[in-house]
Design an enzyme around this catalytic site. Structure first.
Site, mmCIF file in Angstrom:
data_model
loop_
_atom_site.group_PDB
_atom_site.id
_atom_site.type_symbol
_atom_site.label_atom_id
_atom_site.label_comp_id
_atom_site.label_asym_id
_atom_site.label_seq_id
_atom_site.Cartn_x
_atom_site.Cartn_y
_atom_site.Cartn_z
ATOM 1 N N HIS A 1 -8.531 46.716 6.908
ATOM 2 C CA HIS A 1 -7.824 47.916 7.349
ATOM 3 C C HIS A 1 -8.772 49.034 7.760
ATOM 4 O O HIS A 1 -8.361 50.180 7.855
ATOM 5 C CB HIS A 1 -6.913 48.438 6.237
ATOM 6 C CG HIS A 1 -5.675 47.632 6.007
ATOM 7 N ND1 HIS A 1 -5.680 46.434 5.356
ATOM 8 C CD2 HIS A 1 -4.379 47.866 6.349
ATOM 9 C CE1 HIS A 1 -4.438 45.962 5.285
ATOM 10 N NE2 HIS A 1 -3.630 46.805 5.884
ATOM 11 N N GLU B 1 3.941 41.775 15.580
ATOM 12 C CA GLU B 1 3.184 42.548 16.566
ATOM 13 C C GLU B 1 3.072 41.859 17.913
ATOM 14 O O GLU B 1 3.213 42.493 18.961
ATOM 15 C CB GLU B 1 1.787 42.862 16.029
ATOM 16 C CG GLU B 1 1.732 43.976 14.996
ATOM 17 C CD GLU B 1 2.096 43.534 13.588
ATOM 18 O OE1 GLU B 1 2.335 42.325 13.382
ATOM 19 O OE2 GLU B 1 2.135 44.388 12.693
HETATM 20 C C1 LIG Z 1 0.194 42.479 10.705
HETATM 21 C C2 LIG Z 1 0.523 43.627 9.856
HETATM 22 N N1 LIG Z 1 1.444 44.500 10.286
HETATM 23 C C3 LIG Z 1 1.774 45.560 9.523
HETATM 24 C C4 LIG Z 1 1.183 45.760 8.317
HETATM 25 C C5 LIG Z 1 1.573 46.937 7.464
HETATM 26 N N2 LIG Z 1 2.371 46.482 6.338
HETATM 27 C C6 LIG Z 1 1.780 46.234 5.170
HETATM 28 S S1 LIG Z 1 2.848 45.626 4.077
HETATM 29 C C7 LIG Z 1 4.139 45.675 5.148
HETATM 30 C C8 LIG Z 1 5.482 45.217 4.695
HETATM 31 C C9 LIG Z 1 5.515 43.781 4.297
HETATM 32 O O1 LIG Z 1 6.687 43.470 3.627
HETATM 33 P P1 LIG Z 1 6.962 42.063 2.944
HETATM 34 O O2 LIG Z 1 6.392 40.972 3.769
HETATM 35 O O3 LIG Z 1 8.402 42.001 2.643
HETATM 36 O O4 LIG Z 1 6.108 42.102 1.600
HETATM 37 P P2 LIG Z 1 6.265 43.086 0.352
HETATM 38 O O5 LIG Z 1 5.430 44.295 0.653
HETATM 39 O O6 LIG Z 1 7.694 43.394 0.180
HETATM 40 O O7 LIG Z 1 5.675 42.344 -0.804
HETATM 41 C C10 LIG Z 1 3.710 46.194 6.362
HETATM 42 C C11 LIG Z 1 4.569 46.431 7.513
HETATM 43 C C12 LIG Z 1 0.189 44.840 7.917
HETATM 44 N N3 LIG Z 1 -0.486 44.981 6.768
HETATM 45 N N4 LIG Z 1 -0.107 43.785 8.691
#
Ligand SMILES: Cc1ncc(C[n+]2csc(CCOP(=O)(O)OP(=O)(O)O)c2C)c(N)n1
Ligand SMILES: [Mg+2]
Lengths: 352, 326
Positions: free
Chosen positions: B129, B60
């Site tokens: 959230h 971000e």
């Molecule tokens: C700072 C932030 N940006 C966006 C999100 C929304 N979000 C939640 S999970 C996610 C994907 C994360 O993927 P990864 O790190 O690969 O973990 P996984 O879900 O595959 O375990 C996103 C974009 C968030 N929770 N926090």
């Protein structure tokens, strides 16, 4: 390859890449993986019935990472991860009824119903969350590692992030400080190939994530996260590295989530064939079962019987958790401050 | 008039502005191939291609800064935060860079960027959230802060925000995304900084923005049954605040309740009630009352969540107190 051996005392064991696993330990790993699988399936069901709300991220397919690393760690080691945390907290040994009650928002939830799916904590077991903001846990893990360095308490911090989380800037700030001060931290990347709907290659210029520490002189290794024995072995090495004062180390576990990102994700960004390939070809539970059967250490019937028992146990847990009351309304006001000052809530939000 | 959802209204606003101005592009997490985490950018990748609808890594701070720099170079970025909770990571670029650049550069560098995404609580997503942070942004000179409460406002205000030469913080609400409302068929713009009277009334003024506008309207229905005629004002733009419309209403009703989802301390309600005291004191027959989110982080449990959020019943009760009927 795993081979059957007998150890010095004549009890059956399995040797994987030079590491001997007792039958008891193999069963423990197997049972915990299967328990997590069935627990997550139950959570998915309960979500479908609207008994669980909000975001619910399941870890089906990734059980070997949770369980293998737990077996490599000591109870006093810190562990912290993202919102995809059910498997980790269960592997850590937390009360599954309290975890289920948390998912259901009940008074007996592991954090009193305040956190839900994304925010599991268990201080007694050194499980430090359950963090909802992507990447947030990485600098926090650095701080836990710092405390171990400061106190020289011999603990290691297992700081877990996703293949998406790895791109947050704070991760690199943490890498640098961890390496600079040789903090006892294992940074574990659960590379399940996707961050929500974004495949690894669409988000990362360098997709070999274990190399992300190179410019900080942090050694990295890539491991098979679908093989609990491989995870156990390499995480043991990594933890030993960190514990011995050599500083941080980076482990990239290649894994896969079978379900959508969260319960509301239909996961149309990948093909059914791709999912099936992992599910049927590389499933970590089936893999260990086969290894144990091939080595003559267990039978298919034995595993079937276990599965029936585990399913029954999970059903009972869900029932028990569901029977609990919601938190007392007064809980809304507690835990905001550790030292609440008198009249700490000058604005109770009440009219008049 | 067309009947469309709040999310379609936002989509139309972005598409129309991107068709009109080649400098406008959309960037954020999951905005392109996934069609938006909340489907606000549905179809936009197909329409505009990967150069103008761009998926980012989860970084971000980085892509918010990209938006600032691109805007300084004359582009008109729309930077989507999946939710405003994640924009906290980008706060330096929003507050220290975007907001102050024009001033610091002695007027040399404009920053025509729109930072947009969902704010406030969704349902059952717990403390990290579920938060309304508009008062943080509204505190900063240099930022404009816009929060639409219905589809028509969402479309007209977003088009204005994209055309505006200043950085605009545009805060949507996830729970409103599916709301259906009438939207003019022809092109229109709603100027920033203008409140809207959503329901005229004589007895008490209810000021509420974003999702709370709907709560205030529901409370007004209930109050009508009790013989209390409430006027509902939606500021629509939090900064600059259209205090004139609010003060005129209070001059008529002599009583006011300010409603907001966010925390009470130094909230939007505190600002509005201070302005009424400063500039409309003599019009008041009762103290201005505030209905706000409780002064605690949001819990996950359904009962605690419901208690933490403002409710229609609390608004009704406050209006009864303000009108001396409690
Ligand atoms: C700072 C932030 N940006 C966006 C999100 C929304 N979000 C939640 S999970 C996610 C994907 C994360 O993927 P990864 O790190 O690969 O973990 P996984 O879900 O595959 O375990 C996103 C974009 C968030 N929770 N926090
Ligand atoms: Mg991932």
């Amino acid at each position: 390859m795993a081979t059957k051996e007998e150890n010095a005392s004549g009890t059956p064991a399995l040797v994987f890449e030079g590491r001997e696993h007792s039958l008891e330990s193999l069963h423990e790993m197997h049972d915990m993986m299967l328990f997590i699988r069935r627990f997550e399936e139950k959570a998915g069901q309960m979500y479908g019935l609207k008994k669980i709300g909000g975001f619910c991220h399941l870890c089906n397919g990734q059980e070997a990472v949770c369980v293998g690393m737990q077996h490599a760690a000591r109870p006093e080691d810190y562990m912290l991860t993202s919102y995809r945390d059910h498997g980790h907290v269960l592997a850590r040994g937390s009360d599954p009824t309290a975890v289920m009650a948390e998912l259901l928002g009940r008074a007996g939830g592991i954090v009193k119903g305040k956190g839900g799916s994304m925010h599991m904590f268990d201080a007694e077991r050194n499980f430090v969350g359950g963090n909802g903001i992507v990447g947030e846990q990485v600098p926090i893990g650095l701080g836990l590692g710092f405390s171990s360095w400061y106190r020289d308490d011999g603990r290691v911090t297992l700081c877990i992030m996703g293949d998406g989380g790895i791109n947050q800037g704070g991760v690199y700030e943490s890498f640098n400080m961890a390496a600079l001060w040789k903090l006892p931290v294992v940074f574990l990347i659960e590379n399940n190939q996707y961050a929500m709907g974004t495949s690894l290659d669409r988000a990362s210029a360098e997709t070999h994530l274990f190399k992300r520490g190179i410019s900080f002189k942090i050694p990295g290794m890539q491991i098979d996260g679908m093989d609990v024995l491989a995870v156990e072995k390499h995480m043991s090495e990594a933890i030993e590295h960190a514990r011995s004062g050599q500083g941080p180390i980076l482990v990239e576990a290649i894994t896969y989530r079978y379900r959508g990102h969260s319960m509301s994700d239909p996961a149309t960004y990948r093909t059914r064939e791709e999912v099936d390939e992992w599910r049927t070809g590389r499933d970590p539970i089936a893999r260990l079962e086969n290894q144990m059967i091939e080595a003559g250490l267990a039978s298919e019937d034995e595993f079937k019987q276990k599965d029936r028992e585990i399913k029954k146990r999970v059903t009972a847990i869900a029932k028990e958790a569901e029977a609990q009351p919601e938190p007392d309304p007064a809980e809304m006001w507690t835990d905001v401050y550790a030292n609440p000052i008198e009249d700490a809530y000058p604005y109770p939000g009440k009219v008049g | 008039m067309n009947k469309i959802t709040y999310r379609e209204a936002l989509n139309q606003a972005m598409c129309e502005e991107m068709e009109r101005d080649a400098n406008v592009f959309l960037m954020g997490e999951e905005v392109a191939e996934y069609n938006g985490a909340y489907k606000v950018s549905q179809g936009m990748l197909d329409k505009f291609g990967p150069k103008r609808v761009i998926d980012t890594p989860i970084t971000e701070l980085g892509f918010a800064g990209l938006g600032v720099g691109a805007a300084m170079a004359g582009l008109r970025p729309i930077i989507e935060f999946m939710t405003w909770n994640f924009a906290i990571l980008a706060m330096d670029q929003i507050v220290n860079a975007a907001a102050k650049m024009l001033y610091m550069s002695g007027g040399m560098y404009k920053v025509p960027v729109v930072f947009r995404g969902a704010g406030g609580s969704a349902a059952r997503v717990a403390a990290q959230h579920s938060q309304a942070l508009e008062n943080w942004m509204a505190n900063v000179p240099g930022l404009k802060v816009v929060m639409p409460s219905n589809p028509a406002d969402a479309k007209g205000l977003l088009k204005a925000a994209i055309r505006d030469d200043d950085p605009v913080v545009f805060i949507e609400n996830e729970i409103n995304y599916g709301d259906v409302g009438e939207v003019p068929a022809e092109e229109y713009i709603i100027p920033l900084g203008k409140a809207d009277i959503k329901r005229p009334g004589r007895d008490v003024t209810l000021v509420a923005h974003s999702r709370m506008t709907g709560f205030a309207l529901a409370a007004a229905e209930e109050l009508a049954k009790q013989g209390i005629d409430a006027e509902v004002i939606d500021p629509r733009t939090i900064r600059p605040l259209d205090e004139k419309t609010i003060l005129q209403s209070v001059a008529k009703t002599n009583r006011c309740v300010v409603v907001e989802e966010g925390w009470r301390f130094a909230g939007i309600g505190a600002e509005i009630s201070a302005r009424i005291m400063e500039k409309g004191f003599d019009d008041l027959d009762a103290p201005v009352l505030r209905v706000t989110g409780k002064d605690v982080p949001m819990a996950y449990a359904a009962n605690l969540e419901a208690l933490t959020l403002p409710s229609v019943a609390e608004i009704v009760e406050a209006a009864r107190v303000a009108t001396g009927r409690a």
